[in-house]
Design a protein around this motif. Structure first.
Motif, PDB file in Angstrom:
ATOM      1  N   ILE A   2       0.843  -1.181   0.000  1.00  0.00           N
ATOM      2  CA  ILE A   2       0.000   0.000   0.000  1.00  0.00           C
ATOM      3  C   ILE A   2       0.883   1.237   0.000  1.00  0.00           C
ATOM      4  CG2 ILE A   2      -1.725   1.269   1.323  1.00  0.00           C
ATOM      5  CD1 ILE A   2      -2.365  -1.514   2.583  1.00  0.00           C
ATOM      6  N   ALA A   4       2.224   5.033   0.501  1.00  0.00           N
ATOM      7  CA  ALA A   4       2.097   6.064   1.533  1.00  0.00           C
ATOM      8  C   ALA A   4       1.801   5.497   2.923  1.00  0.00           C
ATOM      9  CB  ALA A   4       1.028   7.088   1.158  1.00  0.00           C
ATOM     10  N   VAL A   5       2.107   4.265   3.075  1.00  0.00           N
ATOM     11  CA  VAL A   5       1.907   3.679   4.404  1.00  0.00           C
ATOM     12  C   VAL A   5       3.267   3.251   4.934  1.00  0.00           C
ATOM     13  CG1 VAL A   5       0.881   1.764   5.667  1.00  0.00           C
ATOM     14  CG2 VAL A   5      -0.399   2.892   3.866  1.00  0.00           C
ATOM     15  N   ILE A   9       3.806  -0.474  10.513  1.00  0.00           N
ATOM     16  CA  ILE A   9       2.583  -0.031  11.189  1.00  0.00           C
ATOM     17  C   ILE A   9       1.359  -0.691  10.577  1.00  0.00           C
ATOM     18  CG2 ILE A   9       3.429   2.160  12.045  1.00  0.00           C
ATOM     19  CD1 ILE A   9       2.137   3.458   9.595  1.00  0.00           C
ATOM     20  N   LEU A  10       1.616  -1.731   9.807  1.00  0.00           N
ATOM     21  CA  LEU A  10       0.495  -2.462   9.222  1.00  0.00           C
ATOM     22  C   LEU A  10      -0.160  -3.278  10.332  1.00  0.00           C
ATOM     23  CD1 LEU A  10      -0.272  -2.451   6.266  1.00  0.00           C
ATOM     24  CD2 LEU A  10       0.799  -4.673   6.065  1.00  0.00           C
ATOM     25  N   LEU A  11      -1.384  -2.957  10.600  1.00  0.00           N
ATOM     26  CA  LEU A  11      -1.989  -3.554  11.786  1.00  0.00           C
ATOM     27  C   LEU A  11      -3.285  -4.242  11.453  1.00  0.00           C
ATOM     28  CD1 LEU A  11      -1.571  -0.487  14.108  1.00  0.00           C
ATOM     29  CD2 LEU A  11      -0.199  -2.545  14.168  1.00  0.00           C
ATOM     30  N   LEU A  12      -3.460  -5.416  11.958  1.00  0.00           N
ATOM     31  CA  LEU A  12      -4.772  -6.025  11.914  1.00  0.00           C
ATOM     32  C   LEU A  12      -5.513  -5.576  13.149  1.00  0.00           C
ATOM     33  CD1 LEU A  12      -4.104  -9.616  10.638  1.00  0.00           C
ATOM     34  CD2 LEU A  12      -5.383  -7.831   9.497  1.00  0.00           C
ATOM     35  N   PHE A  13      -6.835  -5.516  13.032  1.00  0.00           N
ATOM     36  CA  PHE A  13      -7.614  -4.864  14.081  1.00  0.00           C
ATOM     37  C   PHE A  13      -7.431  -5.499  15.442  1.00  0.00           C
ATOM     38  CE2 PHE A  13     -10.022  -8.502  13.688  1.00  0.00           C
ATOM     39  CZ  PHE A  13     -10.723  -8.601  14.861  1.00  0.00           C
ATOM     40  N   LEU A  16      -5.421  -4.129  18.151  1.00  0.00           N
ATOM     41  CA  LEU A  16      -5.711  -2.787  18.606  1.00  0.00           C
ATOM     42  C   LEU A  16      -6.864  -2.693  19.589  1.00  0.00           C
ATOM     43  CD1 LEU A  16      -5.370  -1.144  15.155  1.00  0.00           C
ATOM     44  CD2 LEU A  16      -3.991  -0.572  17.119  1.00  0.00           C
TER      45      LEU A  16
ATOM     46  N   PRO B  62     -12.334  -8.450   9.367  1.00  0.00           N
ATOM     47  CA  PRO B  62     -12.247  -8.062   7.961  1.00  0.00           C
ATOM     48  C   PRO B  62     -13.412  -8.659   7.172  1.00  0.00           C
ATOM     49  CG  PRO B  62     -10.146  -8.883   8.751  1.00  0.00           C
ATOM     50  CD  PRO B  62     -11.149  -9.167   9.829  1.00  0.00           C
ATOM     51  N   THR B  66      -9.895  -6.353   3.671  1.00  0.00           N
ATOM     52  CA  THR B  66      -9.158  -7.490   4.218  1.00  0.00           C
ATOM     53  C   THR B  66      -8.105  -7.058   5.226  1.00  0.00           C
ATOM     54  OG1 THR B  66      -7.698  -7.373   2.313  1.00  0.00           O
ATOM     55  CG2 THR B  66      -9.510  -8.955   2.199  1.00  0.00           C
ATOM     56  N   MET B  67      -7.654  -5.813   5.141  1.00  0.00           N
ATOM     57  CA  MET B  67      -6.697  -5.300   6.124  1.00  0.00           C
ATOM     58  C   MET B  67      -6.701  -3.777   6.089  1.00  0.00           C
ATOM     59  SD  MET B  67      -3.276  -6.450   4.093  1.00  0.00           S
ATOM     60  CE  MET B  67      -2.193  -6.043   5.438  1.00  0.00           C
ATOM     61  N   TRP B  68      -6.067  -3.173   7.083  1.00  0.00           N
ATOM     62  CA  TRP B  68      -6.039  -1.714   7.127  1.00  0.00           C
ATOM     63  C   TRP B  68      -4.756  -1.253   7.801  1.00  0.00           C
ATOM     64  CZ3 TRP B  68     -10.300  -4.624   8.348  1.00  0.00           C
ATOM     65  CH2 TRP B  68     -10.417  -5.066   9.664  1.00  0.00           C
ATOM     66  N   ALA B  69      -4.338  -0.068   7.436  1.00  0.00           N
ATOM     67  CA  ALA B  69      -3.080   0.462   7.959  1.00  0.00           C
ATOM     68  C   ALA B  69      -3.171   1.977   7.995  1.00  0.00           C
ATOM     69  CB  ALA B  69      -1.933   0.040   7.052  1.00  0.00           C
ATOM     70  N   HIS B  70      -2.421   2.589   8.891  1.00  0.00           N
ATOM     71  CA  HIS B  70      -2.472   4.052   8.963  1.00  0.00           C
ATOM     72  C   HIS B  70      -1.198   4.656   8.383  1.00  0.00           C
ATOM     73  CE1 HIS B  70       0.312   4.150  12.346  1.00  0.00           C
ATOM     74  NE2 HIS B  70      -0.428   3.256  12.943  1.00  0.00           N
ATOM     75  N   THR B  78      -5.766   3.422   5.384  1.00  0.00           N
ATOM     76  CA  THR B  78      -5.951   2.818   4.074  1.00  0.00           C
ATOM     77  C   THR B  78      -6.494   1.404   4.257  1.00  0.00           C
ATOM     78  OG1 THR B  78      -4.149   4.107   3.173  1.00  0.00           O
ATOM     79  CG2 THR B  78      -4.797   2.158   1.930  1.00  0.00           C
ATOM     80  N   THR B  80      -7.443  -2.073   2.524  1.00  0.00           N
ATOM     81  CA  THR B  80      -7.244  -2.912   1.341  1.00  0.00           C
ATOM     82  C   THR B  80      -8.540  -3.662   1.076  1.00  0.00           C
ATOM     83  OG1 THR B  80      -4.952  -3.171   1.966  1.00  0.00           O
ATOM     84  CG2 THR B  80      -5.800  -4.723   0.330  1.00  0.00           C
ATOM     85  N   ILE B 108      -8.778   3.605  15.883  1.00  0.00           N
ATOM     86  CA  ILE B 108      -9.240   2.640  14.879  1.00  0.00           C
ATOM     87  C   ILE B 108     -10.474   1.881  15.365  1.00  0.00           C
ATOM     88  CG2 ILE B 108      -7.664   0.817  15.650  1.00  0.00           C
ATOM     89  CD1 ILE B 108      -8.761   1.472  12.016  1.00  0.00           C
ATOM     90  N   LEU B 112     -13.633   1.348  12.946  1.00  0.00           N
ATOM     91  CA  LEU B 112     -14.100   0.008  12.564  1.00  0.00           C
ATOM     92  C   LEU B 112     -15.562  -0.192  12.967  1.00  0.00           C
ATOM     93  CD1 LEU B 112     -11.034  -2.214  13.541  1.00  0.00           C
ATOM     94  CD2 LEU B 112     -11.689  -1.413  11.280  1.00  0.00           C
TER      95      LEU B 112
END
Lengths: 351, 403
Positions: A2, A4-5, A9-13, A16, B62, B66-70, B78, B80, B108, B112
């Protein structure tokens, strides 16, 4: 990737979500919250009650731990009653502290998730299982030929080679299957690979050296989870009779003239012939649903009635595929805890 | 007892009846009527999907994302998007680049939760103006507030559903539903709690949720002073309503959200104190009281409330609009989303997301004049051979159950 990321810091929910991970973390977090509510001269007097399914032994630890964590030395202490309730909700356990000062008690809460349950020991069985492969994508069938393994899943066929004791993916042929309760079979004859999928038959080289070509028709009904023709889930020939797992949820026995001879209840929709230990038997799944753990059991057909000849072999989830392989069988199980699909080789232990 | 084969069967039409009437399938139009809201929340996921969906534990998972990132500054997220998703007319959904960027610097968890809400479902208008979604069923026919026909979405990314179609008959009384089930015109019908117990004892196939409705007194205007409202809350014998009239089904509660959802419902008192109620209600003016006399479960409860109020010196007069006995739907496995819908039904402002769910619920109860009484499960009667109700994409019918 992706754009600009930033990396890292790619995080699955689920990383968090608020709340502690263990009871100890939760108690520490609650103590911190209670302490922040107390004035300089106030000392917490904690009582705890368990109105949840948390084990009494675990619940009993909470009050002394909180008392220790909230201990403080002040000259003229003013006691403040703190009633802690161990409760639970959809997400897990919740510690609720009512700090009883004045008319309106202050409330603090911390959620935590229960530790996963310890798997019960398996009973002794006469069917032996050995895990061959495990992956996230639903496995439909699997074939091991020497140092090579073909895995058919809902993305297609993958060829793995054994290298230093590990399976490494060497080639892949995408044949995506988009069905609920997908089914499929692999057939390897020499260098020829045949893949059976609902409404499709695909052929290519067993080493996936050439592209796999597909044509309509084949063993499985198009857009369905049944075998074609006949719309049955499983078909096995035994001593001149044919057993069919039919759409009415029962296993029907027919003779060579296709005349009904009887019905078997208590089996799931998948069964295969299994040879060994003095005869030809039938290995059948249990009758659970797709969300419950399943088992396989060995039966003989005596006077067209099913007679159990083994203890059930239990799995950690539903059996999503059961196919004959040589004298044994291959079972694919969706592990209910991990969500992964594991393929097991099943064989008889005659001792 | 026969063991059903585990593999599901493809094909067939499921015929469902319900009391509620839905005017439109549009997920952005939130019904004001509580029963229509509950029905909309039940049925929406069959047709429309969101980027994130709540699982059985109320946790966002998801779904179309399917995924997300800041980004580095944590000012935008963002998401995906899932591949191979198509609208019901075959139009591919995933946006160009396979991602959606949300400029949003909130935590987040809040983002969500909001994305899991029905109003954020992914929709599109087809060439003929039909509302299209990406879910396992498409709308084949919609007769506003009367009937709907849903047909299997053959190219659903999660696999075609087992059923060929679902027909929904709306605005059907409980008596009509019961009759239709008996004569084989319906496969799934609603049932009162009292009848649910009897049906289970008879061995009829039933389905029951955890408490998904809060039965509450709702003050509909500002005419009843706070001391009389409080007196009424203390006067009602919730335990008797639960034990006798509801035959111990559901849970006594002073909270809006049931315990299985919040875990803290016990913090809201539900005890009766007639003496205190009498003190608070001295010289109270009569209060007009309305409830659904045609509802076989509500009517005896309404009568009991009037008796309890009289014991505390409060006269509840039939008719008018001072206070109404209402079924408030619990529409989500997420406390925030459930509170948002409750606030909408109670005509309150949205709960403050800066507070905890407990604080938000407390604020709603302190300010609005709602007296929760009991929380009730929802029940359905099923024809033999209906599996996995109400998980729509996984419902299947035994061969004998297919009409």
């Amino acid at each position: 990737m992706i754009p600009a990321v930033s990396r890292g810091i790619l995080l699955l929910f689920f990383c968090l979500l608020a709340g502690a991970e263990t009871l100890d973390d939760a108690v520490a977090a609650l103590a911190k919250k209670i302490a922040a509510r107390l004035g300089p001269a106030e000392v917490a007097r904690v009582t705890a009650r368990n109105s949840s399914s948390l084990a009494a032994a675990d619940a009993a630890k909470i009050q002394p731990v909180l008392n220790r964590a909230l201990q403080r030395r002040v000259r003229e202490p003013k006691p403040v009653d703190v009633a802690v309730t161990i409760s639970e909700n959809l997400r897990g356990y919740i510690l609720v502290a009512e700090i009883k000062r004045g008319n309106e008690p202050a409330v603090e809460m911390v959620e935590f998730r229960p530790a996963p349950a310890i798997e019960a020991p398996r009973p002794a069985v006469s069917i032996e299982s050995k895990i061959v492969w495990e992956q996230d994508t639903p496995v439909l069938d699997l074939a091991v030929i020497g140092d090579q393994m073909l895995v058919l899943d809902t993305f297609g066929v993958s060829l793995y080679s054994r290298n230093a004791g590990k399976w490494e993916r060497a080639a892949a042929a995408p044949i995506p299957t988009n069905l609920r309760d997908p089914r499929g079979r692999l057939e390897v004859a020499g260098d020829t690979l045949t893949v059976h999928l609902p409404g499709l038959t695909c052929r290519g080289s067993a080493k996936l050296a050439t592209s796999v070509r597909c044509e309509d028709g084949g063993q499985f009904t198009a857009y369905r989870n049944t075998l074609a023709p006949g719309e049955a889930f499983s078909i096995v020939d035994v001593g001149g009779d044919t057993l069919l797992a039919e759409l009415d949820g029962r296993v029907h026995i027919y003779n060579a003239a296709r005349a009904p001879q009887g019905v078997v209840d208590g089996w799931g929709s998948d069964f295969v012939p299994l040879t060994g230990c003095g005869g030809r038997h039938i290995l059948a799944t249990g009758g659970g649903d797709q969300h419950s753990a399943d088992f396989v059991t060995l039966y003989d057909l005596v006077n067209r009635a099913a007679v159990r000849v083994s203890d059930p072999l239990e799995f950690a989830g539903p059996v999503t595929a059961l196919w004959p392989v040589g004298e044994g069988a291959l079972a694919v199980v969706r592990n209910l805890s991990t969500g992964k699909y594991a393929a097991y080789n099943l064989a008889l232990n005659c001792r | 007892m026969l063991e059903a084969a585990r593999r599901p069967r493809y094909g067939g039409e499921l015929r469902v009846e319900m009391r509620a009437s839905l005017r439109t399938p549009d997920p952005t139009e939130i019904p004001e009527d509580p029963s229509a809201l509950a029905a909309q929340r039940l049925w929406l996921p069959a047709v429309f999907e969101t980027l994130v969906r709540l699982d059985d534990h109320g946790q966002p998972q998801p779904w179309l994302a399917t995924m997300w990132a800041h980004d580095t500054a944590r000012k935008s997220w963002t998401f995906t998007t899932r591949k191979d998703v198509r609208f019901h007319d075959g139009t591919p959904w995933p946006p160009a680049g396979g991602s959606i960027v949300f400029p949003d610097d909130r935590p987040i968890e809040q983002i969500l939760r909001e994305l899991a809400g029905a109003r954020n479902a992914i929709t599109m208008r087809g060439a003929d103006g039909t509302l299209l979604g990406t879910g396992p069923y498409r709308i084949a026919k919609w007769d506003a507030a009367k009937a709907a026909m849903l047909a299997a979405h053959d190219s659903y990314w999660g696999g075609r559903p087992f059923l060929d179609s679902i027909s929904i008959q709306m605005s059907r009384s409980l008596a009509e539903q019961s009759n239709d089930l008996q004569i084989g015109k319906a496969d799934v019908t609603e049932i009162t709690l009292r009848d649910l117990r009897a049906a289970k004892q008879k061995g009829t196939l039933t389905s029951e949720t955890p408490p998904m409705e809060t039965l509450a007194l709702v003050f509909e205007n500002g005419r009843v002073p706070p001391n009389v409202r409080q007196a009424l809350a203390l006067a009602i014998d919730r335990a008797a309503i639960h034990n006798v009239l509801l035959q111990r089904q559901g849970e006594v509660s002073g909270a809006l959200l049931p315990r299985w959802l919040s875990g803290y419902a016990f913090l809201f008192p539900a005890e009766r104190d007639v003496n205190k109620a009498k003190q608070l209600a001295q010289q109270a003016a009569p209060v007009s009281f309305v409830y659904d006399r045609d509802d076989p479960m509500i009517r005896p409860i309404g009568e009991r409330i009037a008796v309890n109020a009289g014991e505390a010196g409060i006269i509840l007069r039939p008719g008018g609009n001072d206070v109404r006995l209402m079924r408030l739907p619990i529409t989500s496995g997420d406390p925030w989303l459930a509170l948002q819908d409750l606030a909408r039904v109670l005509k309150l402002g949205p709960p403050a997301t800066t507070a905890s769910p407990y604080e938000a619920e407390k604020s709603m109860l302190d300010g609005s004049g709602v007296i929760p009484l009991v929380q009730l499960p929802r029940g359905w009667l099923l024809r033999s051979g209906v599996h996995n109700w109400p998980r729509f994409e996984e419902i299947w019918l035994d061969a004998g159950a297919v009409p």
